[in-house]
Design an enzyme around this catalytic site. Structure first.
Site, mmCIF file in Angstrom:
data_model
loop_
_atom_site.group_PDB
_atom_site.id
_atom_site.type_symbol
_atom_site.label_atom_id
_atom_site.label_comp_id
_atom_site.label_asym_id
_atom_site.label_seq_id
_atom_site.Cartn_x
_atom_site.Cartn_y
_atom_site.Cartn_z
ATOM 1 N N HIS A 172 0.930 -1.329 -0.041
ATOM 2 C CA HIS A 172 0.009 -0.164 -0.001
ATOM 3 C C HIS A 172 1.019 0.696 0.109
ATOM 4 O O HIS A 172 0.104 2.363 0.492
ATOM 5 C CB HIS A 172 -0.827 0.057 1.415
ATOM 6 C CG HIS A 172 -1.628 -0.506 2.052
ATOM 7 N ND1 HIS A 172 -3.087 -0.786 0.915
ATOM 8 C CD2 HIS A 172 -2.068 -2.153 1.501
ATOM 9 C CE1 HIS A 172 -3.900 -1.512 1.545
ATOM 10 N NE2 HIS A 172 -3.209 -2.571 1.853
ATOM 11 N N LYS A 175 0.766 14.207 0.764
ATOM 12 C CA LYS A 175 -1.152 14.547 0.301
ATOM 13 C C LYS A 175 -1.279 16.409 0.197
ATOM 14 O O LYS A 175 -2.398 16.209 -0.254
ATOM 15 C CB LYS A 175 -2.291 14.310 1.335
ATOM 16 C CG LYS A 175 -1.944 12.675 1.186
ATOM 17 C CD LYS A 175 -2.470 12.327 3.070
ATOM 18 C CE LYS A 175 -2.631 10.900 3.314
ATOM 19 N NZ LYS A 175 -3.458 9.847 1.665
ATOM 20 N N LYS A 205 -15.649 7.893 -3.552
ATOM 21 C CA LYS A 205 -16.763 8.369 -2.484
ATOM 22 C C LYS A 205 -16.644 9.328 -3.063
ATOM 23 O O LYS A 205 -17.713 9.363 -3.098
ATOM 24 C CB LYS A 205 -15.950 8.203 -0.830
ATOM 25 C CG LYS A 205 -15.386 6.746 -0.321
ATOM 26 C CD LYS A 205 -15.116 6.689 0.879
ATOM 27 C CE LYS A 205 -14.245 5.851 1.366
ATOM 28 N NZ LYS A 205 -12.946 5.849 2.776
ATOM 29 N N THR A 215 -8.845 6.884 -1.463
ATOM 30 C CA THR A 215 -9.888 5.900 -1.514
ATOM 31 C C THR A 215 -11.070 7.012 -1.648
ATOM 32 O O THR A 215 -12.154 6.821 -2.135
ATOM 33 C CB THR A 215 -10.453 4.743 -0.815
ATOM 34 O OG1 THR A 215 -9.459 5.132 0.527
ATOM 35 C CG2 THR A 215 -9.454 3.191 -1.312
ATOM 36 N N LYS A 258 -8.434 13.710 4.542
ATOM 37 C CA LYS A 258 -7.348 12.870 4.566
ATOM 38 C C LYS A 258 -6.558 13.030 6.165
ATOM 39 O O LYS A 258 -6.558 13.752 6.698
ATOM 40 C CB LYS A 258 -7.195 12.441 3.231
ATOM 41 C CG LYS A 258 -6.833 13.467 2.558
ATOM 42 C CD LYS A 258 -5.762 13.379 1.154
ATOM 43 C CE LYS A 258 -7.494 13.664 0.625
ATOM 44 N NZ LYS A 258 -6.431 12.718 -1.038
ATOM 45 N N ARG A 259 -5.883 12.094 5.782
ATOM 46 C CA ARG A 259 -4.634 11.729 6.684
ATOM 47 C C ARG A 259 -3.910 13.295 6.999
ATOM 48 O O ARG A 259 -3.937 13.614 5.056
ATOM 49 C CB ARG A 259 -3.987 10.766 6.951
ATOM 50 C CG ARG A 259 -4.664 9.664 7.908
ATOM 51 C CD ARG A 259 -5.058 10.210 9.807
ATOM 52 N NE ARG A 259 -4.308 10.087 10.129
ATOM 53 C CZ ARG A 259 -3.260 9.359 10.680
ATOM 54 N NH1 ARG A 259 -3.844 8.430 11.775
ATOM 55 N NH2 ARG A 259 -2.610 9.037 11.756
HETATM 56 C C1 26Q Z 1 4.116 0.700 10.330
HETATM 57 C C2 26Q Z 1 4.085 -0.224 11.433
HETATM 58 C C3 26Q Z 1 4.211 0.564 12.682
HETATM 59 C C4 26Q Z 1 3.114 1.643 13.057
HETATM 60 C C5 26Q Z 1 2.097 1.665 11.841
HETATM 61 C C6 26Q Z 1 2.554 1.507 10.490
HETATM 62 C C7 26Q Z 1 1.014 1.965 9.851
HETATM 63 C C8 26Q Z 1 0.363 1.500 10.002
HETATM 64 C C9 26Q Z 1 -0.997 2.080 9.129
HETATM 65 C C10 26Q Z 1 1.730 1.624 8.662
HETATM 66 C C11 26Q Z 1 0.688 2.345 7.536
HETATM 67 C C12 26Q Z 1 -0.145 2.139 7.762
HETATM 68 C C13 26Q Z 1 -1.548 2.295 6.637
HETATM 69 C C14 26Q Z 1 -1.158 2.759 5.415
HETATM 70 C C15 26Q Z 1 -2.357 3.642 4.317
HETATM 71 O O1 26Q Z 1 -3.388 3.979 5.021
HETATM 72 N N1 26Q Z 1 -2.449 3.464 2.978
HETATM 73 C C16 26Q Z 1 -2.962 3.968 2.574
HETATM 74 O O2 26Q Z 1 -3.316 2.592 1.838
HETATM 75 C C17 26Q Z 1 -4.767 2.680 0.848
HETATM 76 C C18 26Q Z 1 -5.366 1.889 0.820
HETATM 77 O O3 26Q Z 1 -4.945 1.023 -0.374
HETATM 78 C C19 26Q Z 1 -4.450 3.824 0.023
HETATM 79 O O4 26Q Z 1 -5.332 3.935 -1.043
HETATM 80 C C20 26Q Z 1 -4.095 4.982 -0.025
HETATM 81 O O5 26Q Z 1 -2.737 5.908 -1.199
HETATM 82 C C21 26Q Z 1 -2.766 4.639 0.863
HETATM 83 O O6 26Q Z 1 -1.547 5.353 1.465
#
Ligand code: 26Q
Length: 822
Positions: A365, A562, A666, A662, A556-557
């Site tokens: 991702h 972004k 929406k 995503t 969004k975050r």
């Molecule tokens: C990893 C290790 C330790 C702590 C936290 C994490 C961690 C947690 C959440 C790393 C990444 C995330 C989340 C990533 C994320 O939301 N990515 C998004 O995924 C969406 C679904 O595929 C995409 O549409 C977005 O582009 C992408 O940024």
């Protein structure tokens, strides 16, 4: 088939629902008269619906556990479910009956539904994607079970104090969670620490035993996932950590009761809280514990289920199990499955590897190299010594394959190794996931291409057939039917209800854009949705917005890539134009999103957005033409109000950085037009809707990469009086009169030649695209046509399409054949 328990079906007419509701609130919950009714009403109604799910749930389970049925297990550290009630009623086909039943007992559905806490067990896109996929899997009647963690505290709640983000804990379980069922009979033990003991068995086999471990109990809680009117109810199984008795007694016997109790906390901490960063900034040991806890409990659960019907004969295990890894977070599934097969089932390495690598599939991702997950080897060694041994062995065998393929030269070996050299050495989770998987996919066409050619290029050279694309999607049941009932009604009236299970039907809307009466109704729905959003905005910020003006949204975050900062620069630009007496298309700019608590720059961006909003909104010159709003505590349930109301959807990341997005889907589904870059799934949205219905700007991903070499923001600013004016106004302290210097860092980042996000380069093209958008909005007929065109072209972005492709190319599941009865 095992005997079906004879349970009479509960009635799904309004009178039965109302009757049950009355019984539960009166006889089971014992509503005390001094407590406001709606709090109890929500609990009672949820239990009423849950009871109606349970029978279908049991029937689905009976089918799945039949021998030979292949199943997929979705492993994810995050599930952003949001609220359940409305969607459960919709999918069960009793939404009208529920509304009527509430009417009979004198309550308002909206009010009761609003009492439900969001299940916020995720950060953003990745967690919400998992939730959309579960909905689609159930709707397609696919035997898919989600495995996750039952965090005591989900993603923090965001408050804004003096313009700054303040985090508060999300105690979503405080009043009890009616959608879960504890399943203590399926609890598991998960082991940590200790050491691996090697010995040769009497039969001459090498046996490894993992001993002197610290054990934690994994308690499963099941959440029902109903399909859309097909009788299927799948399961999301969430594990909660508990101290074990054994663990407790050891310390107790050695005379230290207090320590024993303290250790209990260590164990139970594992599922205490969701990590709030959505990239991988700090390698905290507790996070690695979480990952292993999820994986170990879930695989043990699969093995338990298997043994219950197959005993020790594992021969069909590989053929009947698929494990889909949602990013690398559950990648320890690879060595853990190896461990189970070898140490607990007596397999040799080769057979265990054959099984593992034909069951596991991995979804990537991310495109940011710094976000690729790695863990220090010493930490792994301490926490999971046996797992580390297995990773070393996987690596040794893998590297010898690489050496055979590319003899000579160590560069490739070093790049591809599962262990990164350094002090300390690090385990590369993405490499582990790729090596252990039969499928590796990205989440949009562009992203998958960049995974092949950049992020995991060496692996693609070695195993090109492993790589594929599965463009993300969203469930139209939540993101149109449930959140935008007025538009859903208009659509169904116009083209029928087929779109609910086949979103491609929406293309039938396109010709209706020619019909003035239809356009009129379309516009009226948007207007009403804006009124609803305006109430939310007023309630949470005190700002009143004019619902006749263009609503321009970026939620969004908060992340530098972004480019919310660029959006704020554009807001300042419009503000300057208004102050200069120029005419603009009136607009409200809405920004919302959470920053990871440790992400300083992201928090500065929030502060800037809030300060700009305060200055703009109190300036009399802006009355009726410009409002800037920062909406606090952005969440799934807030998006359900925002996306139906938006006119313009901001998808403005630096090309090549957003894997997919995503939210973009929406908004499109709900008739917003996108102003966006050539990034992630924006490209596919553009392709589907056409350039004339999309405000495109900025460089393509390869152009961004090329432009980096001689990027010179100072000269861009010097050549653009608008940007120069914006920077000057910022510098003057106009937005921070009593807080001197607080935005200096942000300003400097825009002017830095090394700015990875190239915000200065994006500003001019964004402003130009925004001007086109403003111009289009000033012609209501044109705008409404564009809006309709967007909804009509959003068919490809259903998560039903995504899941169908996962199933065809990766899982190969047969749909269940549960009686298709609501
Ligand atoms: C990893 C290790 C330790 C702590 C936290 C994490 C961690 C947690 C959440 C790393 C990444 C995330 C989340 C990533 C994320 O939301 N990515 C998004 O995924 C969406 C679904 O595929 C995409 O549409 C977005 O582009 C992408 O940024």
């Amino acid at each position: 088939m095992p005997d079906k328990p004879e349970v009479p079906r509960l009635g799904t007419d309004a009178a039965s629902i109302a009757g049950d509701y009355r019984r539960i609130i009166g006889h089971e919950l014992g509503h005390p008269f001094e407590v406001p009714l709606p709090d109890y009403a929500y609990q009672a109604l949820a239990l009423t619906l849950r009871a109606r799910l349970i029978q279908r749930w049991n029937e689905t389970r009976q089918q799945k556990t039949q021998n030979g049925v292949r199943r997929t297990f979705y492993f994810s550290l995050e599930y952003l479910l949001g609220r359940i009630l409305r969607n459960a009623a919709l999918n069960m086909g009793i939404d009208d009956e529920v509304a009527e039943a509430l009417d009979m007992v004198g309550l308002d559905l909206e009010e009761v539904v609003g009492r439900e806490e969001d299940a916020g067990l995720g950060n953003g896109g990745l967690g919400r994607l998992a939730a959309c996929y579960l909905d689609s899997c159930a709707t397609l009647a696919l035997p898919v079970t989600g495995y996750g963690l039952r965090y005591e505290y989900g993603l923090f709640r965001q408050r804004i104090r003096d313009g700054y983000q303040v985090e508060e804990p999300d105690g979503w379980l405080a009043e009890g969670y009616p959608w879960e069922l504890a399943r203590p009979e399926f609890r598991q033990i998960v082991r940590f620490g200790g050491r691996a003991e090697h010995r040769v068995s009497a039969a001459g086999q090498l046996r490894v035993e993992w001993v002197d471990t610290e054990d934690v109990l994994a308690m499963p809680y099941d959440v029902p996932i109903p399909g859309y009117r097909n009788g299927v109810v799948n399961t999301l199984r969430l594990w909660s950590a508990r101290a074990t008795q054994r663990f407790n007694l050891t310390a107790f016997n050695s005379g230290s009761f207090a320590e024993a109790v303290a250790h209990r906390h260590d164990a139970e901490n594992i599922t205490a809280v969701l990590y709030p960063n959505d990239d991988n900034q700090q390698g905290k040991e507790l996070r690695l514990r979480q990952q292993y806890f999820l994986v170990a409990a879930s695989l043990a659960d699969c093995l338990r289920r298997w043994r219950a019907s197959n005993g020790s004969d594992m021969s069909n295990f590989a053929d009947t199990h698929r494990f889909q890894l949602n990013d690398t977070h559950p990648a320890v599934a690879v060595p853990e499955l190896m461990r189970l097969l070898m140490d607990e089932c007596g397999y040799d390495w080769d057979r265990a590897w054959e099984v593992t690598s034909s069951c596991v599939a991995y979804t990537n991702h991310t495109l940011l190299p710094e976000a690729l997950e790695t863990w220090p080897v010493p930490m792994f060694e301490r926490l999971l010594p046996r797992i580390l041994e297995i990773i070393y062995e996987i690596n040794a065998r893998f590297l010898s394959e690489v050496a055979r393929r590319w003899p000579g030269g160590t560069g490739r070996l070093q790049r591809m190794s599962l262990i990164a050299e350094g002090d300390p050495q690090m385990v590369r989770m993405a490499h582990l996931a790729v090596v252990g998987s039969f499928s590796v996919n990205g989440v949009a066409e562009l992203h998958s291409e960049l995974v092949r050619t950049e992020v995991l290029k060496d692996f693609h050279d070695l195993w090109p057939e492993r790589f594929n694309n599965k463009t993300n999607g969203v469930t139209q049941r939540r993101w149109l039917a449930a959140c935008n009932p007025a538009l859903a009604e208009l659509i169904s009236e116009t083209i029928g209800e087929g779109w609910l299970t086949d979103l491609e039907h929406l293309s039938e809307l396109a010709p209706h854009a020619e019909d003035p009466a239809f356009r009129e109704r379309w516009a009226a729905v948007k207007r009403a949705n804006k009124e609803r959003a305006a109430r939310l905005i007023a309630d949470s910020t005190g700002v009143r917005i004019d619902t006749s003006v263009l609503l321009d949204v970026q939620v969004k975050r908060i992340h530098e890539y972004k480019r919310q900062l660029m959006n704020v620069l554009h807001a300042i630009h419009l503000y300057r134009r208004v102050r200069a007496g120029e005419e603009i298309t009136p607009r409200t700019i809405l920004i919302g999103g959470k920053a990871a608590p440790g992400y300083h720059v992201a928090k500065q961006i929030i502060k800037l957005a809030n300060n700009v909003a305060a200055v703009v909104n109190r300036d009399p010159a802006t009355i009726g033409v410009l409002r800037v709003v920062f909406l606090p505590n952005y969440s799934v349930s807030r998006m359900e109000i925002i996306c139906p109301a938006a006119d313009l959807s901001e998808q403005i990341s630096t090309a090549g950085k957003e894997a997919s997005g995503t939210g973009n889907m929406k908004f499109m589904l709900n008739g917003a037009v996108t102003v966006g870059t050539l990034d992630g799934a924006n490209l596919e949205i553009l392709e589907a809707v056409g350039e004339e219905n999309f405000f495109l700007f900025g460089l393509a991903a390869d152009e961004v990469a090329a432009a980096r070499a001689d990027y010179d923001p100072a000269s861009i600013v010097a050549a653009d009086p608008d940007l120069e004016g914006v920077i000057a106004l910022l510098r003057s302290g106009h937005f921070n009169q009593f807080e001197p210097g607080i935005f200096d860092g942000l300003i400097a980042s825009v002017l830095a030649p090394g700015d990875p996000w190239m915000t200065a380069a994006g500003f001019g093209p964004l402003a130009e695209a925004q001007a086109r958008a403003g111009e289009a909005y000033a012609h209501p007929e044109r705008w409404v046509r564009m809006s309709i065109a967007n909804t009509a072209a959003s068919g490809p972005f259903s998560s039903d399409r995504s899941v169908r492709q996962y199933n065809e190319d990766i899982w190969g599941l047969e749909p269940l054949t549960v009686a298709a009865q609501g």
